[in-house]
Design an enzyme around this catalytic site. Structure first.
Site, mmCIF file in Angstrom:
data_model
loop_
_atom_site.group_PDB
_atom_site.id
_atom_site.type_symbol
_atom_site.label_atom_id
_atom_site.label_comp_id
_atom_site.label_asym_id
_atom_site.label_seq_id
_atom_site.Cartn_x
_atom_site.Cartn_y
_atom_site.Cartn_z
ATOM 1 N N CYS A 11 169.652 39.170 67.349
ATOM 2 C CA CYS A 11 170.081 39.921 68.522
ATOM 3 C C CYS A 11 168.836 40.489 69.188
ATOM 4 O O CYS A 11 167.729 40.021 68.940
ATOM 5 C CB CYS A 11 171.108 40.999 68.170
ATOM 6 S SG CYS A 11 170.505 42.398 67.207
ATOM 7 N N ASN A 14 167.693 43.995 66.552
ATOM 8 C CA ASN A 14 167.916 43.831 65.119
ATOM 9 C C ASN A 14 168.309 45.145 64.443
ATOM 10 O O ASN A 14 167.929 45.410 63.310
ATOM 11 C CB ASN A 14 166.684 43.203 64.443
ATOM 12 C CG ASN A 14 166.928 42.698 63.023
ATOM 13 O OD1 ASN A 14 166.031 42.714 62.204
ATOM 14 N ND2 ASN A 14 168.123 42.247 62.718
ATOM 15 N N CYS A 16 171.811 46.517 65.406
ATOM 16 C CA CYS A 16 173.276 46.622 65.503
ATOM 17 C C CYS A 16 173.955 45.297 65.135
ATOM 18 O O CYS A 16 174.493 45.149 64.045
ATOM 19 C CB CYS A 16 173.718 47.056 66.898
ATOM 20 S SG CYS A 16 173.313 48.769 67.326
ATOM 21 N N ARG A 17 173.922 44.342 66.050
ATOM 22 C CA ARG A 17 174.712 43.124 65.874
ATOM 23 C C ARG A 17 174.185 42.198 64.785
ATOM 24 O O ARG A 17 174.954 41.757 63.923
ATOM 25 C CB ARG A 17 174.804 42.364 67.201
ATOM 26 C CG ARG A 17 175.562 43.149 68.266
ATOM 27 C CD ARG A 17 175.441 42.524 69.617
ATOM 28 N NE ARG A 17 174.067 42.608 70.108
ATOM 29 C CZ ARG A 17 173.612 41.981 71.176
ATOM 30 N NH1 ARG A 17 174.412 41.206 71.883
ATOM 31 N NH2 ARG A 17 172.352 42.126 71.563
ATOM 32 N N SER A 18 172.912 41.855 64.809
ATOM 33 C CA SER A 18 172.419 40.895 63.805
ATOM 34 C C SER A 18 172.421 41.466 62.390
ATOM 35 O O SER A 18 172.782 40.746 61.455
ATOM 36 C CB SER A 18 171.070 40.285 64.194
ATOM 37 O OG SER A 18 170.086 41.257 64.406
ATOM 38 N N ASP A 128 176.856 43.998 72.854
ATOM 39 C CA ASP A 128 175.965 44.978 72.243
ATOM 40 C C ASP A 128 176.648 46.344 72.278
ATOM 41 O O ASP A 128 176.908 46.888 73.346
ATOM 42 C CB ASP A 128 174.644 45.024 73.010
ATOM 43 C CG ASP A 128 173.581 45.835 72.290
ATOM 44 O OD1 ASP A 128 173.920 46.591 71.346
ATOM 45 O OD2 ASP A 128 172.410 45.701 72.664
#
Length: 164
Positions: A11, A14, A16-18, A128
């Site tokens: 993301c 690095n 939140c999402r990934s 995000d």
């Protein structure tokens, strides 16, 4: 015995999402006792958060569902990742474009949006949640759980000989 399959979730920062995808997929791989077959990591296209833990909200919401992200630390995607990872999965179109710009000639791995592993998710992005409210983190968890399950099925079907 099949060789290890490696997966990198990417993301922007690095945090939140990934790392959420990393933590969820890691637990799924452990539940199926496939740690010896699948290697997992996550990275960001940006360098703002290198060395930092995942966002506190991401950790709290993941923990509520039984996922531990506390051991993860942000890093930036590197040219060596193309040699090290079979699957490089972007959370959104901008991450995907950034990865494709870095992609070396002759890379034979799989690069796509992560949600391409959802039947209904072709071209869909993981939003995000960083600047949004709590519901954004829940939505990310829902999407990532579904896509992770499909990704694992895909990898097992194509790469892992489960005959003993």
């Amino acid at each position: 015995m099949s060789q290890k399959v490696s997966v990198l979730f990417v993301c922007l920062g690095n945090i939140c999402r990934s790392p959420t995808a990393h933590g969820i997929f890691e637990k799924l791989v452990e539940q199926h006792d496939l740690q010896d077959h699948i290697e997992i990591d996550s990275a960001g296209t940006g360098d703002w958060h290198i060395g930092k833990s995942p966002d506190g909200r991401a950790q709290i919401y993941a923990q509520k569902r039984g996922y531990d992200l506390s051991h993860l630390r942000a890093r930036q995607i590197a040219p060596s990742d193309f040699a090290d990872f079979d699957y490089i999965l972007a959370m959104d179109a901008q991450n995907l474009a950034d990865i494709q710009l870095m992609q070396p000639e002759g890379y034979s791995g799989h690069i796509s949006l992560f949600l391409d592993f959802l039947q209904s998710g072709q071209g869909q992005e993981v939003p995000d949640p960083y600047y949004g409210g709590d519901q954004g983190f829940e939505l990310v968890l829902d999407m990532v759980e579904q896509a992770s399950s499909n990704l694992l099925d895909h990898i097992v079907a194509r790469h892992i000989n489960t005959d003993h």
